[in-house]
Design a protein around this motif. Structure first.
Motif, PDB file in Angstrom:
ATOM      1  N   ARG A  60      32.302  41.268  41.900  1.00  0.00           N
ATOM      2  CA  ARG A  60      32.129  42.345  40.900  1.00  0.00           C
ATOM      3  C   ARG A  60      33.000  43.552  41.277  1.00  0.00           C
ATOM      4  N   ALA A  61      33.038  43.881  42.564  1.00  0.00           N
ATOM      5  CA  ALA A  61      33.844  45.027  42.995  1.00  0.00           C
ATOM      6  C   ALA A  61      35.326  44.782  42.756  1.00  0.00           C
ATOM      7  N   LEU A  62      35.786  43.557  43.058  1.00  0.00           N
ATOM      8  CA  LEU A  62      37.227  43.268  43.007  1.00  0.00           C
ATOM      9  C   LEU A  62      37.725  42.967  41.600  1.00  0.00           C
ATOM     10  N   ARG A  63      36.829  42.541  40.724  1.00  0.00           N
ATOM     11  CA  ARG A  63      37.236  42.265  39.342  1.00  0.00           C
ATOM     12  C   ARG A  63      37.149  43.572  38.546  1.00  0.00           C
ATOM     13  N   ALA A  64      38.191  44.393  38.689  1.00  0.00           N
ATOM     14  CA  ALA A  64      38.196  45.696  38.022  1.00  0.00           C
ATOM     15  C   ALA A  64      38.607  45.568  36.567  1.00  0.00           C
ATOM     16  N   ASP A 118      42.622  40.893  37.368  1.00  0.00           N
ATOM     17  CA  ASP A 118      42.175  40.487  38.704  1.00  0.00           C
ATOM     18  C   ASP A 118      41.731  39.028  38.756  1.00  0.00           C
ATOM     19  N   ASP A 120      33.550  37.054  34.828  1.00  0.00           N
ATOM     20  CA  ASP A 120      34.725  36.592  34.066  1.00  0.00           C
ATOM     21  C   ASP A 120      35.993  36.604  34.900  1.00  0.00           C
ATOM     22  N   ARG A 179      46.664  40.119  39.374  1.00  0.00           N
ATOM     23  CA  ARG A 179      46.521  40.634  40.735  1.00  0.00           C
ATOM     24  C   ARG A 179      45.633  39.706  41.554  1.00  0.00           C
ATOM     25  N   ARG A 199      43.427  39.061  44.344  1.00  0.00           N
ATOM     26  CA  ARG A 199      42.764  40.050  45.194  1.00  0.00           C
ATOM     27  C   ARG A 199      42.320  39.483  46.532  1.00  0.00           C
TER      28      ARG A 199
END
Lengths: 443, 443
Positions: free
Chosen positions: B135-139, B143, B163, B194, B196
């Protein structure tokens, strides 16, 4: 990796906040952190801020005993042998939970709600229940939810995690402004959006303390049918709502309009983190097969990707407490109900004696009169913001919550949430004296 | 509501699957349900499918005692009085957890990992840890994460909820195909995406059983630095990886490249649902202030919107077990390690005696030789799909997992995951006899 990225690394950070999910840069999160942090910095202040349940009756032996009661139930009522009972409570468990039948009976006993246990998903507190429902309903960028404003911050938080906008609906004098509800739903549709559900706390709401009357509840169910909205009924405080308890929305629901969100954090034990969602809605598979499934099973699928299951050991504690009290949370909480009601009476009396006698024309301090629950709303003739809260903690030794936090910063500037759940008569009197001194300073 | 919607309601459903989040219509979910459902329909089959830990040593009295040990620790080592100890274990708790210091010591004792306890977030199993990080990395829509393929299904599930596409990276003979890693990262960037992070299970991987050798681990850390990827190290089975344990990625990590995902489900008690994430990465605030925060604190913020905290009571059980074993999971699991190693030896021997002697040129059954863990990979000269699994359960009384489930349906068609964690010598022999009969039928 390009040069600017390399350089960035060398200055000593590994990630950048703007590269992380938007929920983390939300000003509401910073403001919630501020509230927690003020409470930590002023541990000696009397707190009208904490929304936690009373701790007086917490007991480790009782917790162990509840587990034993539940295990005995598995062996006697469900005919499990020792190995099966151990597997049920200590191994990985059923995603939808192991106390779903007990929850279903509690809902029947305390509230006259009749739902089959397979429409229940046991969750990691009510917070996970909100996430599951919002994740399911937020299918794409068109989906939004409505929420009675002011709104419990947990709902706003869960919505942020699935990038789901929350459209506020005014509460007005009865707790729901139906004109605004229609206006918001219509506006959302006109903007090409799909309002999926309305979030509401009908009993002793957090933050206001308001309970909806029976007529408003019936009108709400009709309005939800007209607007084709699900009602997300959060009912964490219903047990404490007072003697004249009004049927819950799910009790009145004859058309499966209501998704019920529940919690045992306030009624049994916060440290077990057990809640649930009742989702008896039928879902059409959409493959032309005519097959229909339970919404609860889809929420369970989401849960399997999120937390797998709710700690069976923690569920056993709640299960034991339900078994020990004839499946009634009212029975389980008879001492707590009495103490919260006493605190409410003392708060209302204390507010009356301090603020009830201002001369006509003076700036007034007013408050509502909830029938029960943990909270009441104070309206003051000055701005009650975070800056004032800090001064109140530092100079007056009293904590409270600016109501603006529950309006996403867009309302409630002159309102305060007062919580009464963790106080005793002495701290209520001293706390109100301190609050009174703050009001004198501000007026 | 328009006419078609009204009509839809009258046919008896309340929601439509295509109006719910896409994760619910994912064929992978249906396939996982199939696996569970086959196991339920054939309860008498010998199961090489279940990935659950051994239950032989589960004990209710021990669980109660662990809580008591943790409470005694709070009183003696943290100088809490009775009320404070009760508040810590039974009330709402710190979002990042109450056993973070014990987890940090366990990582130091067992693995030589040195991280401060404030970089640890205690989670509802490893599954929630994966969700928090993704959740943090899927901005935003750019991503993506990479994952060594075949991939643990839990990672794919958590990614689906936010997603976030998962790009597979081939494992190849050493466990990681570095050329493919570079190719995937480059392809993602060329497509404007990106990449991540890369998800990897370095020790006794689920599903393959493979452990990465030391050289591969070092090369992976270098590759992650070159490609500017975080490494998401899932290490649920490291304790069981065998006598020649190799340093974990986090042990080797000198640049905060590794986010460590952990679980106590396999090593202490699944029924407590406790895991953790180590996230010592520094996050630049991005407001030009030069302020740097811990990635763990951002994951904690997400957790506050998702589950609020991990049941402190469940954490107390894990905490007590750690205290009782000198903070060592190796010590806590000495009996289990021995039994899993025995099962692995028996499996390898049993496979050799049944499939090791085919004449040259015959269709071969082959397998890998993990050093430990719960799983090994069998390669067969026929398609091992769900249809064959159903026949295997029905006609041969043996369950296993088609490896294709871990390839998102895109690989592994001739491979089988065999699990050994819940078997005894007798069931291993009988199970392999049944498997052998199935192989004869198919060849």
């Amino acid at each position: 990796m390009n040069d600017s990225e390399r350089e960035h690394q060398q200055v000593g950070s590994d990630l950048r906040l703007e590269g992380l999910h938007g929920s983390l840069a939300d000003p509401a999160m910073a403001s919630m952190n501020f509230l927690n942090e003020v409470a930590i910095r002023y541990p000696d202040a009397i707190s009208f801020a904490a929304g936690r349940p009373l701790e007086d009756f917490f007991d480790f032996d009782e917790v162990h005993r509840y587990v034993d009661v539940f295990v005995a139930h598995l062996r006697q009522e469900r005919s499990m042998n020792e190995a099966e009972a151990k597997r049920t409570v200590l191994q990985y468990g059923r995603t939808k939970g192991i106390i779903h039948d007990l929850v279903s009976r509690q809902l029947a006993v305390d509230e006259g709600i009749n739902v089959t246990s397979d429409s229940i998903v046991v969750t990691v507190g009510c917070q996970e229940a909100m996430f599951l429902v919002l994740r399911a309903l937020r299918a794409d960028a068109r989906d939004v939810v409505l929420a009675i404003s002011p709104t419990y911050v947990g709902l706003a938080g869960a919505a942020r995690l699935v990038d789901c906008p929350v459209w506020p609906v005014r509460s007005g004098p009865t707790g729901i402004d139906f004109d605004d509800l229609t206006a918001q739903a219509t506006a959302a549709r006109s903007a090409g959006l799909r309002p999926r559900a309305l979030y509401v706390i009908p009993d002793a709401a957090n933050p206001t303390g308001i309970s909806l009357d029976l007529e408003t509840r019936r009108k709400l169910l009709s309005a939800a049918a007209v607007e084709d909205l699900l009602l997300l009924e959060d009912n964490a405080y219903g047990v404490f709502a007072g003697k004249a308890r009004i049927p819950s929305l799910k009790t009145l629901d004859t058309q499966r309009r209501v998704v019920r969100l529940g919690s045992f954090a306030k009624t049994v034990l916060p440290g077990a983190r057990v809640g649930y969602v009742v989702a008896d809605q039928r879902v059409a598979e959409g493959d032309g097969s005519g097959q229909v499934s339970l919404f609860a099973d889809h929420l369970s699928t989401i849960k399997s990707m999120l937390t797998v299951n709710t700690a069976p050991l923690a569920q056993a504690v709640i299960g034991g407490a339900l078994l020990d009290n004839g499946h009634s949370l009212l029975a389980a909480n008879h001492r707590e109900i009495e103490l919260y009601q006493r605190n409410l009476r003392l708060m209302l009396k204390g507010l009356e004696s301090r603020f009830g006698t201002s001369a006509a024309g003076d700036p007034q301090v007013t408050w509502n009169t909830p029938s029960g629950g943990f909270f009441l709303t104070l309206t003051v003739p000055f701005e009650a913001d975070d800056v004032l809260l800090e001064r109140s903690a530092k100079d007056y030794g009293v904590l409270w919550t600016p109501m603006s936090h529950f309006y996403a910063g867009n309302g409630g500037s002159h309102q305060i949430r007062l919580s009464l759940s963790q106080l005793d008569p002495q701290s209520i009197e001293s706390g109100l004296d301190r609050l009174s001194a703050l009001v004198k300073y501000c007026s």
